[in-house]
Design an enzyme around this catalytic site. Structure first.
Site, short mmCIF file in Angstrom:
data_model
loop_
_atom_site.label_atom_id
_atom_site.label_comp_id
_atom_site.label_asym_id
_atom_site.label_seq_id
_atom_site.Cartn_x
_atom_site.Cartn_y
_atom_site.Cartn_z
N CYS A 233 0.04 -2.46 -26.27
CA CYS A 233 -0.98 -3.29 -25.61
C CYS A 233 -2.39 -2.93 -26.08
O CYS A 233 -2.76 -3.30 -27.18
CB CYS A 233 -0.80 -3.21 -24.09
SG CYS A 233 -1.57 -4.61 -23.27
N HIS B 142 4.75 -3.23 -22.75
CA HIS B 142 4.70 -1.81 -22.35
C HIS B 142 6.10 -1.26 -22.11
O HIS B 142 6.52 -1.14 -20.96
CB HIS B 142 3.95 -1.68 -21.01
CG HIS B 142 2.51 -2.02 -21.05
ND1 HIS B 142 1.53 -1.10 -21.33
CD2 HIS B 142 1.87 -3.18 -20.81
CE1 HIS B 142 0.34 -1.68 -21.26
NE2 HIS B 142 0.52 -2.94 -20.95
N GLU C 39 6.93 1.69 -22.07
CA GLU C 39 6.76 2.95 -21.32
C GLU C 39 6.81 2.71 -19.81
O GLU C 39 6.93 3.66 -19.04
CB GLU C 39 5.46 3.66 -21.73
CG GLU C 39 4.16 3.03 -21.24
CD GLU C 39 3.66 1.86 -22.09
OE1 GLU C 39 4.43 1.35 -22.93
OE2 GLU C 39 2.50 1.44 -21.88
N1 GLN Z 1 -2.38 -3.46 -20.54
C1 GLN Z 1 -3.26 -3.33 -21.49
O1 GLN Z 1 -3.24 -2.38 -22.29
C2 GLN Z 1 -4.34 -4.35 -21.49
C3 GLN Z 1 -5.21 -4.37 -22.72
C4 GLN Z 1 -6.61 -4.82 -22.36
N2 GLN Z 1 -6.66 -6.18 -21.89
C5 GLN Z 1 -7.55 -4.62 -23.54
O2 GLN Z 1 -8.16 -5.52 -23.98
O3 GLN Z 1 -7.65 -3.54 -24.01
#
Ligand code: GLN
Length: 206
Positions: free
Chosen positions: A83, A182, A184
């Site tokens: 992410c 994710h 994890e």
């Molecule tokens: N769950 C996440 O890691 C979100 C990422 C977040 N929206 C970003 O721009 O970094």
């Protein structure tokens, strides 16, 4: 060059560090947090957690880690980002803040908060190439998607179903792996196991 167990760091500036440390330990790696350049020097591979990419980038500059991590990536250190971590590995970031920083390394363009325009978080089935055992139950939280990849990058997964079907959500470029979701957070260790295998293979090749 390295003997003994594989040591995998988790960049511990912000985000879901603990969950990655736990998943890596379950995947049979020695996992430790990395906050300082000296700690980076002691790891064979690195995980960049989910969280807030703008904050992670800002703190990486403050903690003197931005250039050292870029150099380790260029030198072939295996890195997995989930992410926000995926955003940090992208060569190009769309909808970033003006001061958005990334380590780069994967020839891909990601769009931050891409799904978030419709919905902040959702779950979907995702089949990941190279990883057996059927589709992942993938959790997306204000996630990016990948708009395009360059010739060096391989698309590993797209969303299987729903309004975002077809969007690219996992990519690999040689020693670098990124997912928009994710693993994890769901207790499915297959991505972490795959990354640990990639890291062990890279170490043997040294
Ligand atoms: N769950 C996440 O890691 C979100 C990422 C977040 N929206 C970003 O721009 O970094």
């Amino acid at each position: 060059m390295v003997t003994g167990d594989l040591v995998v760091g988790v960049l511990a500036l912000q985000g879901d560090v603990r969950e990655h440390l736990h998943a890596l330990a379950e995947a049979d790696a020695l996992a430790r947090p990395v906050r300082r350049p000296e700690e980076l020097d002691t790891v064979d591979a690195l995980v960049i957690p989910g969280g807030e990419s703008t904050t992670i980038g800002k703190l990486a500059v403050e903690f003197g880690l931005l250039e050292p991590i870029r150099k380790r990536i260029a030198d072939g250190m295996p890195v997995y980002g989930s992410c926000a971590g995926m955003i940090m590995l992208a060569d190009e970031v769309l909808d970033g803040r003006p001061d958005q920083q990334s380590f780069g390394g994967i020839e891909m363009t990601v769009r931050r908060n891409a799904f978030g325009r419709q919905v902040d978080s959702f779950e979907a089935g995702v089949t990941v190439e190279e990883i057996e055992g059927g589709p992942f139950h993938a959790v997306f939280i204000r996630a990016p998607w990948v708009e395009r990849v360059g010739p060096g990058a391989t698309v590993l997964a797209r969303v299987d179903e729903g309004p975002a079907a077809g969007r690219i959500v996992a990519v690999r470029q040689r020693h670098l792996l990124a997912t928009a979701f994710h693993p994890e957070l769901t207790g499915d260790l297959r991505v972490h196991r795959h990354f640990v295998e990639m890291a062990r293979a890279a170490r043997t090749a040294d």
